[in-house]
Design a protein around this motif. Sequence first.
Motif, PDB file in Angstrom:
ATOM      1  N   UNK A 148      12.626   5.068  -8.889  1.00 20.94           N
ATOM      2  CA  UNK A 148      13.667   4.097  -8.524  1.00 20.94           C
ATOM      3  C   UNK A 148      13.721   3.911  -7.009  1.00 20.94           C
ATOM      4  N   UNK A 149      13.650   5.027  -6.262  1.00 21.98           N
ATOM      5  CA  UNK A 149      13.718   4.950  -4.800  1.00 21.98           C
ATOM      6  C   UNK A 149      12.538   4.167  -4.239  1.00 21.98           C
ATOM      7  N   UNK A 150      11.342   4.386  -4.782  1.00 19.40           N
ATOM      8  CA  UNK A 150      10.164   3.662  -4.311  1.00 19.40           C
ATOM      9  C   UNK A 150      10.281   2.178  -4.653  1.00 19.40           C
ATOM     10  N   UNK A 151      10.779   1.877  -5.845  1.00 23.82           N
ATOM     11  CA  UNK A 151      10.933   0.475  -6.246  1.00 23.82           C
ATOM     12  C   UNK A 151      11.877  -0.267  -5.307  1.00 23.82           C
ATOM     13  N   UNK A 152      12.930   0.386  -4.890  1.00 23.21           N
ATOM     14  CA  UNK A 152      13.879  -0.233  -3.954  1.00 23.21           C
ATOM     15  C   UNK A 152      13.164  -0.592  -2.654  1.00 23.21           C
ATOM     16  N   UNK A 153      12.310   0.311  -2.169  1.00 24.57           N
ATOM     17  CA  UNK A 153      11.593   0.051  -0.927  1.00 24.57           C
ATOM     18  C   UNK A 153      10.502  -1.006  -1.102  1.00 24.57           C
ATOM     19  N   UNK A 155       5.867   7.954   0.442  1.00 22.47           N
ATOM     20  CA  UNK A 155       6.683   8.926  -0.283  1.00 22.47           C
ATOM     21  C   UNK A 155       6.252  10.302   0.176  1.00 22.47           C
ATOM     22  N   UNK A 156       7.161  11.078   0.762  1.00 19.85           N
ATOM     23  CA  UNK A 156       6.764  12.333   1.395  1.00 19.85           C
ATOM     24  C   UNK A 156       7.889  13.359   1.373  1.00 19.85           C
ATOM     25  N   UNK A 157       7.550  14.638   1.222  1.00 17.76           N
ATOM     26  CA  UNK A 157       8.565  15.663   1.451  1.00 17.76           C
ATOM     27  C   UNK A 157       8.880  15.758   2.929  1.00 17.76           C
ATOM     28  N   UNK A 158      10.054  16.239   3.262  1.00 18.57           N
ATOM     29  CA  UNK A 158      10.404  16.481   4.657  1.00 18.57           C
ATOM     30  C   UNK A 158       9.371  17.427   5.267  1.00 18.57           C
ATOM     31  N   UNK A 177       0.857  -1.176   0.000  1.00 18.28           N
ATOM     32  CA  UNK A 177       0.000   0.000   0.000  1.00 18.28           C
ATOM     33  C   UNK A 177       0.899   1.233   0.000  1.00 18.28           C
ATOM     34  N   UNK A 178       0.908   1.964  -1.106  1.00 16.62           N
ATOM     35  CA  UNK A 178       1.777   3.127  -1.275  1.00 16.62           C
ATOM     36  C   UNK A 178       0.951   4.395  -1.113  1.00 16.62           C
ATOM     37  N   UNK A 183       0.619  13.673  -8.694  1.00 20.26           N
ATOM     38  CA  UNK A 183      -0.320  12.766  -9.358  1.00 20.26           C
ATOM     39  C   UNK A 183       0.326  12.079 -10.561  1.00 20.26           C
ATOM     40  N   UNK A 184       1.270  12.765 -11.211  1.00 19.90           N
ATOM     41  CA  UNK A 184       2.014  12.124 -12.303  1.00 19.90           C
ATOM     42  C   UNK A 184       2.901  11.007 -11.770  1.00 19.90           C
ATOM     43  N   UNK A 185       3.493  11.245 -10.601  1.00 18.04           N
ATOM     44  CA  UNK A 185       4.296  10.202  -9.960  1.00 18.04           C
ATOM     45  C   UNK A 185       3.408   9.003  -9.610  1.00 18.04           C
ATOM     46  N   UNK A 186       2.209   9.284  -9.103  1.00 19.52           N
ATOM     47  CA  UNK A 186       1.273   8.216  -8.766  1.00 19.52           C
ATOM     48  C   UNK A 186       0.952   7.364  -9.994  1.00 19.52           C
ATOM     49  N   UNK A 187       0.662   8.016 -11.113  1.00 18.02           N
ATOM     50  CA  UNK A 187       0.330   7.280 -12.336  1.00 18.02           C
ATOM     51  C   UNK A 187       1.513   6.450 -12.821  1.00 18.02           C
ATOM     52  N   UNK A 188       2.708   7.013 -12.708  1.00 16.28           N
ATOM     53  CA  UNK A 188       3.906   6.289 -13.140  1.00 16.28           C
ATOM     54  C   UNK A 188       4.166   5.078 -12.254  1.00 16.28           C
ATOM     55  N   UNK A 189       3.981   5.232 -10.961  1.00 21.22           N
ATOM     56  CA  UNK A 189       4.175   4.105 -10.045  1.00 21.22           C
ATOM     57  C   UNK A 189       3.163   3.004 -10.309  1.00 21.22           C
ATOM     58  N   UNK A 190       1.927   3.385 -10.578  1.00 22.84           N
ATOM     59  CA  UNK A 190       0.915   2.370 -10.884  1.00 22.84           C
ATOM     60  C   UNK A 190       1.303   1.572 -12.118  1.00 22.84           C
TER      61      UNK A 190
END
Length: 317
Positions: free
Chosen positions: A300-305, A217-220, A161-162, A177-184
């Motif tokens: 790439x960072x999300x895929x690693x996690x 995935x979050x900003x500081x 669950x991301x 939202x573009x990042x969300x679509x790419x991750x999906x």
Amino acid sequence: IDDVVKWHFPHLMQSLMACWSFWRHFPDAHHVLRVEGRNRSKFVTKSRYNKGLFSLLQTTNITIRQGDDVLKEKPQDPQNSPITVRANVTLTNGYRLASEGDAQDLRHKVLTMLDMNHLTGKSCAGVSSSNEKGMSSTGSTANGDSDASHGANQHQAGIPRITIVSRRSSRRMRGAHNISARLQEELDLPYAPPVVFFEKLRFEQQVETFATTDILLTPHGAQMVSIPFMPPCSSVVEVFPRNYDWKEFFGTLAALSGVNHSYVYLGEDPAGETQSILGTKQERLSRDVMLCPPMDPIVKAVKIQVDQWQRCCGFTN
């Protein structure tokens, strides 16, 4: 808690986490939280999160007192004088607890008190949350936005669950939202990871969002104080603006909570660039910028996690 904390929420939580750790190791004692008088109203009403946290403390064996009155009281039994502890946190050194189990104990107690017992177990066992139609157990959408349904309610074994967090002011993550679509697409997910804004969510809604997220995935930012409520095997990918490298701050909280922590720095030399503007006006300006993270490093960072989560859960070797 007094002016040393400066009442910036992440630093308030630095003190409260240290106090919680101390109280846990003296369960039979009378637990008192002393709040400096003129700051009491800030503690109680500054945000929806504060209000929920205040109510939560009141339901436990914790008395919230104002000013120095608690320090001036004479004990009825001289043999049992009160122990006064000041959580002298250094604002930049992250979070500290007495033992590794304190954060897990906090998670369990908070979820239980909020009637979220079904979320206290290991998330990757493939057990769905209590409601499978996008409504949380708190009676509202978990993410606070009507255009996205939280992946937590579509949880299946082997599918993390991301959640993507953005902010409405400083460090807003453009293109979320573009990042969300790419991750999906890249991860072949059955849902689009929701983009969440926490500013208007109540305490229990923020807790539930973290408790039903495997990869964050979050900003500081202050929203990360809820890391202890994330489930086992979970991970955080923290995004930093250029000239603002403070990975140890929430990194220590993640480590204490058993949550994997990684980061993406939107610059070239994290330590060098941060040190060069420390204490200057540019440091504040760097913290307040909008974030435009490049797509490929983020994915790439999300895929690693995700790989780490699947190994931790036993879905892959």
